[in-house]
Write a protein that holds these residues in place. Structure first.
Motif, PDB file in Angstrom:
ATOM      1  N   MET A  62       2.096  -3.507   4.622  1.00 19.59           N
ATOM      2  CA  MET A  62       1.261  -2.544   5.336  1.00 19.59           C
ATOM      3  C   MET A  62       0.944  -1.320   4.474  1.00 19.59           C
ATOM      4  N   PHE A  63       1.840  -1.004   3.532  1.00 17.98           N
ATOM      5  CA  PHE A  63       1.608   0.169   2.685  1.00 17.98           C
ATOM      6  C   PHE A  63       0.397   0.006   1.773  1.00 17.98           C
ATOM      7  N   TYR A  64      -0.154  -1.202   1.689  1.00 17.58           N
ATOM      8  CA  TYR A  64      -1.279  -1.441   0.790  1.00 17.58           C
ATOM      9  C   TYR A  64      -2.607  -0.936   1.360  1.00 17.58           C
ATOM     10  N   GLN A  65      -2.582  -0.372   2.545  1.00 19.05           N
ATOM     11  CA  GLN A  65      -3.833   0.077   3.161  1.00 19.05           C
ATOM     12  C   GLN A  65      -4.571   1.098   2.297  1.00 19.05           C
ATOM     13  N   GLY A  66      -3.860   1.970   1.610  1.00 23.47           N
ATOM     14  CA  GLY A  66      -4.522   2.970   0.789  1.00 23.47           C
ATOM     15  C   GLY A  66      -5.443   2.369  -0.246  1.00 23.47           C
ATOM     16  N   ARG A  67      -4.998   1.285  -0.855  1.00 22.41           N
ATOM     17  CA  ARG A  67      -5.839   0.601  -1.837  1.00 22.41           C
ATOM     18  C   ARG A  67      -7.082   0.007  -1.170  1.00 22.41           C
ATOM     19  N   ILE A  68      -6.903  -0.553   0.021  1.00 29.39           N
ATOM     20  CA  ILE A  68      -8.035  -1.154   0.727  1.00 29.39           C
ATOM     21  C   ILE A  68      -9.039  -0.071   1.120  1.00 29.39           C
ATOM     22  N   ASP A  69      -8.538   1.051   1.612  1.00 32.24           N
ATOM     23  CA  ASP A  69      -9.429   2.168   1.968  1.00 32.24           C
ATOM     24  C   ASP A  69     -10.306   2.554   0.783  1.00 32.24           C
ATOM     25  N   SER A  70      -9.691   2.652  -0.392  1.00 37.87           N
ATOM     26  CA  SER A  70     -10.432   3.054  -1.592  1.00 37.87           C
ATOM     27  C   SER A  70     -11.408   1.975  -2.033  1.00 37.87           C
ATOM     28  N   ALA A  71     -11.008   0.716  -1.904  1.00 35.04           N
ATOM     29  CA  ALA A  71     -11.860  -0.386  -2.356  1.00 35.04           C
ATOM     30  C   ALA A  71     -13.102  -0.539  -1.494  1.00 35.04           C
ATOM     31  N   LEU A  72     -13.010  -0.167  -0.215  1.00 33.11           N
ATOM     32  CA  LEU A  72     -14.161  -0.318   0.673  1.00 33.11           C
ATOM     33  C   LEU A  72     -15.185   0.799   0.495  1.00 33.11           C
ATOM     34  N   SER A  73     -14.801   1.892  -0.098  1.00 31.18           N
ATOM     35  CA  SER A  73     -15.669   2.976  -0.579  1.00 31.18           C
ATOM     36  C   SER A  73     -16.366   3.800   0.516  1.00 31.18           C
ATOM     37  N   ASN A  74     -16.625   3.196   1.649  1.00 30.48           N
ATOM     38  CA  ASN A  74     -17.334   3.936   2.706  1.00 30.48           C
ATOM     39  C   ASN A  74     -16.393   4.429   3.793  1.00 30.48           C
ATOM     40  N   ILE A  75     -15.104   4.464   3.501  1.00 27.41           N
ATOM     41  CA  ILE A  75     -14.108   4.911   4.469  1.00 27.41           C
ATOM     42  C   ILE A  75     -13.714   6.348   4.141  1.00 27.41           C
ATOM     43  N   CYS A  76     -13.856   7.221   5.111  1.00 23.58           N
ATOM     44  CA  CYS A  76     -13.484   8.626   4.950  1.00 23.58           C
ATOM     45  C   CYS A  76     -12.647   9.034   6.159  1.00 23.58           C
ATOM     46  N   ASP A  77     -11.392   9.382   5.928  1.00 25.29           N
ATOM     47  CA  ASP A  77     -10.498   9.753   7.034  1.00 25.29           C
ATOM     48  C   ASP A  77     -10.450   8.663   8.103  1.00 25.29           C
ATOM     49  N   GLN A  78     -10.293   7.418   7.632  1.00 27.19           N
ATOM     50  CA  GLN A  78     -10.177   6.253   8.531  1.00 27.19           C
ATOM     51  C   GLN A  78     -11.443   6.003   9.340  1.00 27.19           C
TER      52      GLN A  78
END
Length: 263
Positions: A62-78
């Protein structure tokens, strides 16, 4: 008395406890010339802790979410703020790190619904979910092209129908709360369940075709009960390592045995 052991399947790990400054400094020196960060250290440390006891290792959690957030590029503050446009460089670098340690390992990460994004762009919940599922599917495909064998998708609630449609086949393994085991068996033949859910396994087997059973943090009693319903060759021990003591955790799972005479 003959005893039987079982292969161990990793469902990922919790983020390992932070390293001491001198430990991290040595690690940085060892990786001189490579682009690394603390997440790289967490991936490498948690994966090394699984070897050699874990038969089917998996990076992440579950801790890998930060990498996914960055990889999707259009995510800002969830929050989804634009069309999805993948920037997978850091994740592909993680795959390279993992491949040097354990070739062809799996990757555990939050399912799309467990990312808990809020839509501020598409204006329709189903459209947003479908677009997110498409983006995660593309990301998983890129990771497999980089050597990842498959993905454990971790759910913290019921999987929705869009997730069910997008992630099919043996390269995906859904890990859902016990309350939703019947839901996941509509689309998946490999089952992950806690030892507390083992008493209900026979009823599930009467209704669904189950190929493999993975019991999370079992004891000998739970494993024995499962082996009375399924061929022991199709039974696995599964787990998610805690923040600390990860090596000991995996070793203890791998050392678990049951008596053949009890079957």
């Amino acid at each position: 008395m003959r005893e039987r052991s079982f292969p161990v399947r990793s469902l990922g790990s919790a983020k390992p406890s932070p390293p001491a400054a001198n430990e991290l400094g040595k690690w940085i020196l060892d990786h001189m010339g490579r682009t690394v960060d603390l997440t790289t250290w967490e991936i490498e440390t948690s994966l090394r802790a699984q070897l050699p006891p874990v038969t089917h290792p998996a990076c992440g959690g579950m801790f890998y979410q930060g990498r996914i957030d960055s990889a999707l590029s259009n995510i800002c503050d969830q929050t989804i703020t634009a069309e999805f446009d993948l920037i997978p460089d850091d994740i592909l670098a993680d795959c390279s790190v993992a491949g040097r340690i354990s070739r062809g390992c799996w990757w555990a990460m939050p399912s799309p619904s467990a990312l808990h994004y809020t839509d501020a762009y598409f204006g329709d919940a189903d459209d947003a979910s479908a677009e997110l599922a498409d983006a995660v599917t593309d990301l998983c495909r890129l990771m497999r092209d980089a050597g990842t064998a498959g993905h454990v998708l971790i759910y913290d609630d019921a999987p929705d129908y869009i997730d069910m449609e997008h992630f099919s086949g043996r390269r995906y393994l859904r890990y859902v709360p016990d309350a939703y085991l019947s839901d996941v068996l509509e689309v998946q033949r490999d089952l992950i369940l806690s030892k507390d859910a083992v008493p209900g396994l026979e009823a599930l087997a009467d209704c669904y075709t189950i190929r493999h059973v993975c019991v999370i943090d079992p004891d000998a009693e739970a494993l024995t009960a499962v082996c009375r319903l399924f061929d022991p060759e199709d039974v696995f021990i599964a787990g998610t390592a805690p923040e600390s003591g990860q090596q000991e955790y995996w070793k203890n799972l791998a050392d678990l045995r049951i008596r053949v005479a009890d079957l």
